[in-house]
Design a protein around this motif. Structure first.
Motif, PDB file in Angstrom:
ATOM      1  N   PRO A 108     -95.009 -17.641  87.851  1.00  0.00           N
ATOM      2  CA  PRO A 108     -95.087 -18.469  86.635  1.00  0.00           C
ATOM      3  C   PRO A 108     -96.469 -19.037  86.376  1.00  0.00           C
ATOM      4  N   GLN A 109     -97.284 -19.181  87.423  1.00  0.00           N
ATOM      5  CA  GLN A 109     -98.624 -19.739  87.261  1.00  0.00           C
ATOM      6  C   GLN A 109     -99.713 -18.691  87.516  1.00  0.00           C
ATOM      7  N   THR A 111    -102.739 -16.206  87.177  1.00  0.00           N
ATOM      8  CA  THR A 111    -103.918 -16.278  86.314  1.00  0.00           C
ATOM      9  C   THR A 111    -103.847 -15.236  85.210  1.00  0.00           C
ATOM     10  N   THR A 113    -102.242 -13.574  82.432  1.00  0.00           N
ATOM     11  CA  THR A 113    -101.172 -14.118  81.599  1.00  0.00           C
ATOM     12  C   THR A 113     -99.937 -13.216  81.540  1.00  0.00           C
ATOM     13  N   ARG A 116     -97.192 -13.468  84.160  1.00  0.00           N
ATOM     14  CA  ARG A 116     -96.186 -14.516  83.976  1.00  0.00           C
ATOM     15  C   ARG A 116     -94.964 -13.959  83.249  1.00  0.00           C
ATOM     16  N   SER A 244    -108.140 -12.668  81.196  1.00  0.00           N
ATOM     17  CA  SER A 244    -107.482 -13.196  82.395  1.00  0.00           C
ATOM     18  C   SER A 244    -107.295 -12.139  83.470  1.00  0.00           C
TER      19      SER A 244
END
Length: 279
Positions: A108-109, A111, A113, A116, A244
């Motif tokens: 969920p966190q 880096t 994107t 996620r 990202s």
């Protein structure tokens, strides 16, 4: 009679898996948004069209399948919603086992994107009650040459971070092994990586040595990364995903090397040099 559904079958990865299953004599139903692109079909296969966002079409496409290879949808702002629709349809169709192509470091966190979204898809599959296996692929080594600009430079804020990029042929071999014996891998999550973690300077040097084209890496600042991608006129979510990717490398989130490829396939993972030499 049991059969396997291979989604994304007109894509680079799904097509590779479909070919391996056909060689093993497996009956397949190949699912694609553009089934016409699948001709000629592998032996023992037939094609159906279905978009992941169309619950009825997906349910019909998966009906009766013993095992389904769920290749993630193409990148889009609504990809997670389409994934959720697909999973619900797979549950309603009574699929016996779902093998999902996820991403290395899905969290969920994360880096990166889009990692996620992969984590959220994994949670959706867990919540569905379907038997599953997750294949978390690192960056595709096959795509590394495409990161080189027209000027021969790889640009991104990756610093001296490392990436254990994996060859698509290795992923296909691993996926086929799981699909042919899904019960042995129920509930498992496999990190699929190459045999070594390389900095982008090392990637550039390897590309130079194999292709004969001079390639270099420029470590961009974050501001430079967003500015250099402005010319593509891409939506904000996509630019953030691109940038990202490099930030995840810099953060060390893509560097660990696993033994899943040799463990699942029985052969060593392909090095970048080997991959480039085949092309």
């Amino acid at each position: 009679m049991a059969f396997i559904v291979t989604t994304g079958a007109s894509g680079r990865l799904g097509g590779r898996v479909a070919a391996r299953l056909a060689a093993a004599g497996v009956r397949q139903r190949l699912v694609s948004r553009q089934p016409g692109r699948l001709a000629p079909l592998p032996a023992g296969a037939h094609a159906v069209g279905a978009d992941y966002g169309d619950a009825g079409a997906v349910r019909q496409a998966l009906e009766g399948a013993s095992t389904v290879l769920f290749v993630s949808a193409s990148e889009s702002a609504d990809r997670l919603d389409r994934h959720r629709t697909f999973v619900a349809a797979a549950r309603d169709a009574g699929v016996g086992h779902l093998v999902y192509i996820s991403f290395y470091g899905a969290a969920p966190q994360a880096t990166f994107t889009l990692a996620r979204d992969h984590w959220a898809t994994e949670q959706c599959i867990r919540d569905s009650g379907l038997p599953f296996t997750f294949l978390r692929d690192n960056l595709y080594a096959d795509f590394l040459p495409g990161m080189v600009g027209e000027d021969g430079v790889i640009r991104g804020p990756a610093g001296d971070g490392r990436v254990a990029a994996v060859a698509q042929d290795d992923i296909a071999d691993a996926a086929a092994a799981v699909l042919l014996d899904p019960g042995a891998h129920e509930g498992a999550t496999y990190d699929l990586t190459g045999p070594q973690a390389l900095t982008l300077d090392e990637v550039a040097a390897t590309l130079s040595g194999i292709t004969g084209r001079e390639v270099a890496y420029h470590d961009e600042t974050l501001a430079e990364a967003y500015e250099s991608r402005r010319c593509y006129d891409a939506p904000g979510w996509q630019v953030e995903a691109w940038v990202s990717t490099y930030l995840a490398i810099a953060a060390g989130e893509l560097e660990a090397v696993s033994d899943a490829i040799p463990a699942l396939t029985g052969h060593p993972a392909t090095t970048l040099e080997e991959l480039l030499s085949r092309e």
